[in-house]
Write a protein that holds these residues in place. Structure first.
Motif, PDB file in Angstrom:
ATOM      1  N   LEU A  81       0.750  -0.982  -0.073  1.00  0.00           N
ATOM      2  CA  LEU A  81      -0.012  -0.029   0.028  1.00  0.00           C
ATOM      3  C   LEU A  81       0.911   1.273   0.131  1.00  0.00           C
ATOM      4  CD1 LEU A  81      -2.645  -0.965   2.617  1.00  0.00           C
ATOM      5  CD2 LEU A  81      -2.852  -1.334   0.258  1.00  0.00           C
ATOM      6  N   GLN A  82       0.485   2.400  -0.561  1.00  0.00           N
ATOM      7  CA  GLN A  82       0.892   3.714  -0.365  1.00  0.00           C
ATOM      8  C   GLN A  82      -0.100   4.475   0.485  1.00  0.00           C
ATOM      9  OE1 GLN A  82       1.743   5.298  -4.368  1.00  0.00           O
ATOM     10  NE2 GLN A  82       2.087   3.305  -5.291  1.00  0.00           N
ATOM     11  N   ARG A  83       0.518   5.741   0.912  1.00  0.00           N
ATOM     12  CA  ARG A  83      -0.061   6.356   1.831  1.00  0.00           C
ATOM     13  C   ARG A  83      -1.196   7.000   1.103  1.00  0.00           C
ATOM     14  NH1 ARG A  83       5.133   7.527   4.225  1.00  0.00           N
ATOM     15  NH2 ARG A  83       5.014   6.956   6.675  1.00  0.00           N
ATOM     16  N   ASP A  84      -2.467   6.940   1.585  1.00  0.00           N
ATOM     17  CA  ASP A  84      -3.617   7.677   0.683  1.00  0.00           C
ATOM     18  C   ASP A  84      -4.501   8.348   1.633  1.00  0.00           C
ATOM     19  OD1 ASP A  84      -5.692   8.228  -0.843  1.00  0.00           O
ATOM     20  OD2 ASP A  84      -5.893   6.068  -1.737  1.00  0.00           O
ATOM     21  N   THR A  85      -4.698   9.502   1.918  1.00  0.00           N
ATOM     22  CA  THR A  85      -5.779  10.045   2.873  1.00  0.00           C
ATOM     23  C   THR A  85      -7.096  10.204   2.114  1.00  0.00           C
ATOM     24  OG1 THR A  85      -5.028  12.207   2.176  1.00  0.00           O
ATOM     25  CG2 THR A  85      -3.683  11.370   3.982  1.00  0.00           C
ATOM     26  N   GLU A  86      -7.217  10.217   1.038  1.00  0.00           N
ATOM     27  CA  GLU A  86      -8.571  10.039   0.373  1.00  0.00           C
ATOM     28  C   GLU A  86      -9.286   8.957  -0.597  1.00  0.00           C
ATOM     29  OE1 GLU A  86      -8.527  13.786  -1.690  1.00  0.00           O
ATOM     30  OE2 GLU A  86      -7.996  15.061  -0.157  1.00  0.00           O
ATOM     31  N   GLY A  87      -8.614   7.866  -0.525  1.00  0.00           N
ATOM     32  CA  GLY A  87      -8.871   6.817  -1.456  1.00  0.00           C
ATOM     33  C   GLY A  87      -8.899   6.946  -2.599  1.00  0.00           C
ATOM     34  N   ASN A  88      -8.022   7.711  -3.082  1.00  0.00           N
ATOM     35  CA  ASN A  88      -7.791   7.949  -4.431  1.00  0.00           C
ATOM     36  C   ASN A  88      -7.133   6.544  -5.236  1.00  0.00           C
ATOM     37  OD1 ASN A  88      -8.634  10.637  -4.396  1.00  0.00           O
ATOM     38  ND2 ASN A  88      -6.688  11.219  -3.753  1.00  0.00           N
ATOM     39  N   LEU A  89      -6.214   6.010  -4.710  1.00  0.00           N
ATOM     40  CA  LEU A  89      -5.670   4.654  -5.177  1.00  0.00           C
ATOM     41  C   LEU A  89      -6.657   3.656  -5.066  1.00  0.00           C
ATOM     42  CD1 LEU A  89      -2.083   5.135  -3.702  1.00  0.00           C
ATOM     43  CD2 LEU A  89      -2.907   5.942  -5.792  1.00  0.00           C
ATOM     44  N   GLU A  90      -6.782   2.936  -6.314  1.00  0.00           N
ATOM     45  CA  GLU A  90      -7.560   1.554  -6.327  1.00  0.00           C
ATOM     46  C   GLU A  90      -6.555   0.548  -6.638  1.00  0.00           C
ATOM     47  OE1 GLU A  90     -10.342   0.005  -9.921  1.00  0.00           O
ATOM     48  OE2 GLU A  90     -11.552   1.333  -8.694  1.00  0.00           O
ATOM     49  N   TYR A  91      -6.766  -0.419  -5.584  1.00  0.00           N
ATOM     50  CA  TYR A  91      -6.105  -1.790  -5.690  1.00  0.00           C
ATOM     51  C   TYR A  91      -7.142  -3.017  -6.373  1.00  0.00           C
ATOM     52  CZ  TYR A  91      -3.080   0.909  -2.660  1.00  0.00           C
ATOM     53  OH  TYR A  91      -2.146   1.569  -1.937  1.00  0.00           O
ATOM     54  N   THR A  92      -6.418  -3.395  -7.302  1.00  0.00           N
ATOM     55  CA  THR A  92      -7.601  -4.299  -8.002  1.00  0.00           C
ATOM     56  C   THR A  92      -7.360  -5.720  -7.843  1.00  0.00           C
ATOM     57  OG1 THR A  92      -7.114  -2.827  -9.926  1.00  0.00           O
ATOM     58  CG2 THR A  92      -8.339  -4.761 -10.517  1.00  0.00           C
ATOM     59  N   PRO A  93      -8.175  -6.533  -7.249  1.00  0.00           N
ATOM     60  CA  PRO A  93      -7.899  -8.105  -7.312  1.00  0.00           C
ATOM     61  C   PRO A  93      -8.066  -8.674  -8.465  1.00  0.00           C
ATOM     62  CG  PRO A  93      -9.765  -6.945  -5.746  1.00  0.00           C
ATOM     63  CD  PRO A  93      -9.241  -6.043  -6.713  1.00  0.00           C
ATOM     64  N   LYS A  94      -7.449  -9.893  -8.296  1.00  0.00           N
ATOM     65  CA  LYS A  94      -7.586 -10.818  -9.402  1.00  0.00           C
ATOM     66  C   LYS A  94      -8.974 -11.182  -9.943  1.00  0.00           C
ATOM     67  CE  LYS A  94      -4.055 -13.160  -7.524  1.00  0.00           C
ATOM     68  NZ  LYS A  94      -3.171 -14.102  -7.112  1.00  0.00           N
ATOM     69  N   VAL A  95      -9.393 -10.864 -10.966  1.00  0.00           N
ATOM     70  CA  VAL A  95     -10.754 -11.456 -11.325  1.00  0.00           C
ATOM     71  C   VAL A  95     -11.228 -12.981 -11.104  1.00  0.00           C
ATOM     72  CG1 VAL A  95     -12.511 -11.142 -13.329  1.00  0.00           C
ATOM     73  CG2 VAL A  95     -10.882  -9.394 -12.812  1.00  0.00           C
ATOM     74  N   VAL A  96     -10.101 -13.646 -11.671  1.00  0.00           N
ATOM     75  CA  VAL A  96     -10.490 -15.156 -11.654  1.00  0.00           C
ATOM     76  C   VAL A  96     -10.560 -15.524 -10.186  1.00  0.00           C
ATOM     77  CG1 VAL A  96      -9.302 -17.020 -12.380  1.00  0.00           C
ATOM     78  CG2 VAL A  96      -9.166 -15.366 -13.868  1.00  0.00           C
ATOM     79  N   THR A  97      -9.770 -15.113  -9.309  1.00  0.00           N
ATOM     80  CA  THR A  97      -9.610 -15.475  -8.044  1.00  0.00           C
ATOM     81  C   THR A  97     -11.036 -14.916  -6.953  1.00  0.00           C
ATOM     82  OG1 THR A  97      -7.248 -15.598  -8.046  1.00  0.00           O
ATOM     83  CG2 THR A  97      -8.497 -15.526  -5.887  1.00  0.00           C
ATOM     84  N   PHE A  98     -11.506 -13.916  -7.410  1.00  0.00           N
ATOM     85  CA  PHE A  98     -12.261 -13.035  -6.657  1.00  0.00           C
ATOM     86  C   PHE A  98     -13.488 -12.971  -7.364  1.00  0.00           C
ATOM     87  CE2 PHE A  98      -8.311 -12.062  -4.768  1.00  0.00           C
ATOM     88  CZ  PHE A  98      -8.624 -12.160  -3.372  1.00  0.00           C
ATOM     89  N   SER A  99     -13.986 -13.858  -8.048  1.00  0.00           N
ATOM     90  CA  SER A  99     -15.097 -13.796  -9.102  1.00  0.00           C
ATOM     91  C   SER A  99     -16.442 -14.299  -8.125  1.00  0.00           C
ATOM     92  CB  SER A  99     -14.900 -14.558 -10.296  1.00  0.00           C
ATOM     93  OG  SER A  99     -14.767 -15.824 -10.104  1.00  0.00           O
ATOM     94  N   SER A 100     -16.167 -15.066  -7.226  1.00  0.00           N
ATOM     95  CA  SER A 100     -17.469 -15.460  -6.423  1.00  0.00           C
ATOM     96  C   SER A 100     -16.875 -15.708  -5.003  1.00  0.00           C
ATOM     97  CB  SER A 100     -17.827 -17.005  -6.908  1.00  0.00           C
ATOM     98  OG  SER A 100     -19.072 -17.590  -6.114  1.00  0.00           O
ATOM     99  N   VAL A 101     -17.317 -14.505  -4.441  1.00  0.00           N
ATOM    100  CA  VAL A 101     -16.869 -14.255  -2.925  1.00  0.00           C
ATOM    101  C   VAL A 101     -17.991 -13.980  -1.971  1.00  0.00           C
ATOM    102  CG1 VAL A 101     -15.517 -12.771  -1.304  1.00  0.00           C
ATOM    103  CG2 VAL A 101     -14.875 -13.275  -3.765  1.00  0.00           C
ATOM    104  N   SER A 102     -18.110 -15.119  -1.177  1.00  0.00           N
ATOM    105  CA  SER A 102     -19.235 -14.977  -0.067  1.00  0.00           C
ATOM    106  C   SER A 102     -18.862 -14.199   1.165  1.00  0.00           C
ATOM    107  CB  SER A 102     -20.011 -15.981   0.192  1.00  0.00           C
ATOM    108  OG  SER A 102     -19.110 -17.052   0.559  1.00  0.00           O
ATOM    109  N   HIS A 103     -17.191 -14.487   1.327  1.00  0.00           N
ATOM    110  CA  HIS A 103     -16.654 -14.109   2.643  1.00  0.00           C
ATOM    111  C   HIS A 103     -15.461 -13.438   2.063  1.00  0.00           C
ATOM    112  CE1 HIS A 103     -14.581 -13.749   6.396  1.00  0.00           C
ATOM    113  NE2 HIS A 103     -15.725 -13.841   7.043  1.00  0.00           N
ATOM    114  N   LEU A 104     -14.822 -12.106   2.506  1.00  0.00           N
ATOM    115  CA  LEU A 104     -13.914 -11.661   2.373  1.00  0.00           C
ATOM    116  C   LEU A 104     -12.964 -11.472   3.760  1.00  0.00           C
ATOM    117  CD1 LEU A 104     -11.703 -10.418   0.193  1.00  0.00           C
ATOM    118  CD2 LEU A 104     -13.003  -8.176   0.550  1.00  0.00           C
TER     119      LEU A 104
END
Length: 206
Positions: free
Chosen positions: A124-147
């Motif tokens: 992570l980088q320092r971010d006070t406003e939530g400007n940075l978006e971290y992108t999960p792998k689509v294949v892995t996180f395509s059917s998530v009932s619990h994170l």
């Protein structure tokens, strides 16, 4: 010249606040009653960081770690989620988390469990406003009932502070309420089918 990508997080400056507000609405699909935050200094404070996009800069609600810098969130959803983005807002101090580890569909994790390999990890980088978006792998996180989100460290402070965690993705209703009934009804039919199948095989061999 616009960049095509941003090494692990997207620079989404083109999106309007309204669009981001609509995209970052998965907080509505969290089963808040069963959400857990381990090592929070104030009971229940972990739940407050999942809030609308337009409240992400609100500094009145935040979570701070207690005994050390680690925080662990167990986040159950009310259905199935295709997770597409995560944003974190903290403060421009050493209390900002420095790593984020994601685990998919492992309910009720504790700090005893976090030694296992995460499904994905982000620096992570320092971010006070939530400007940075971290992108999960689509294949892995395509059917998530619990994170599960584990923040193992920060930039050097004794405790970690988080003001906002935003989750972006698609939600579909889950079927878990009917599972017990379906299994119960289906079992006799499956057994009957297997028995008939075995009998016919036995007859053929005889």
């Amino acid at each position: 010249m616009p960049h095509s990508h941003c090494h692990g997080h997207d620079c989404d400056h083109g999106s309007t606040a309204d669009e981001l507000g609509l995209q970052y609405n998965l907080y509505e699909k969290i089963d808040k009653d069963n959400l857990q935050c381990l090592n929070e200094s104030v009971d229940g404070s972990g739940k407050t960081v999942f809030k609308p996009w337009d409240k992400r800069l609100d500094r009145s609600n935040f979570v701070e770690s207690d005994a050390d810098e680690e925080l662990l969130f167990n986040i159950p959803f009310t259905g199935n989620v295709k997770l597409k983005g995560i944003r974190i807002a903290s403060e421009d101090t050493d209390s900002h988390p420095s790593k984020m580890r994601l685990f998919k569909n492992k309910p009720n994790m504790t700090f005893d469990d976090v030694s296992m390999e995460p499904d994905q990890m982000f620096e992570l980088q320092r971010d006070t406003e939530g400007n940075l978006e971290y992108t999960p792998k689509v294949v892995t996180f395509s059917s998530v009932s619990h994170l599960t989100i584990h923040f193992p460290s920060n930039f050097g402070a004794d405790t970690t502070k988080i003001y906002y965690i935003g989750l972006k993705g698609e939600w579909t209703p889950g079927h878990k309420h009917g599972v017990t009934i379906c299994t119960y009804e289906a079992r006799p039919m499956l057994d009957d089918h297997k028995l008939k199948h075995l009998n016919s095989v036995n007859r053929a061999i005889d």
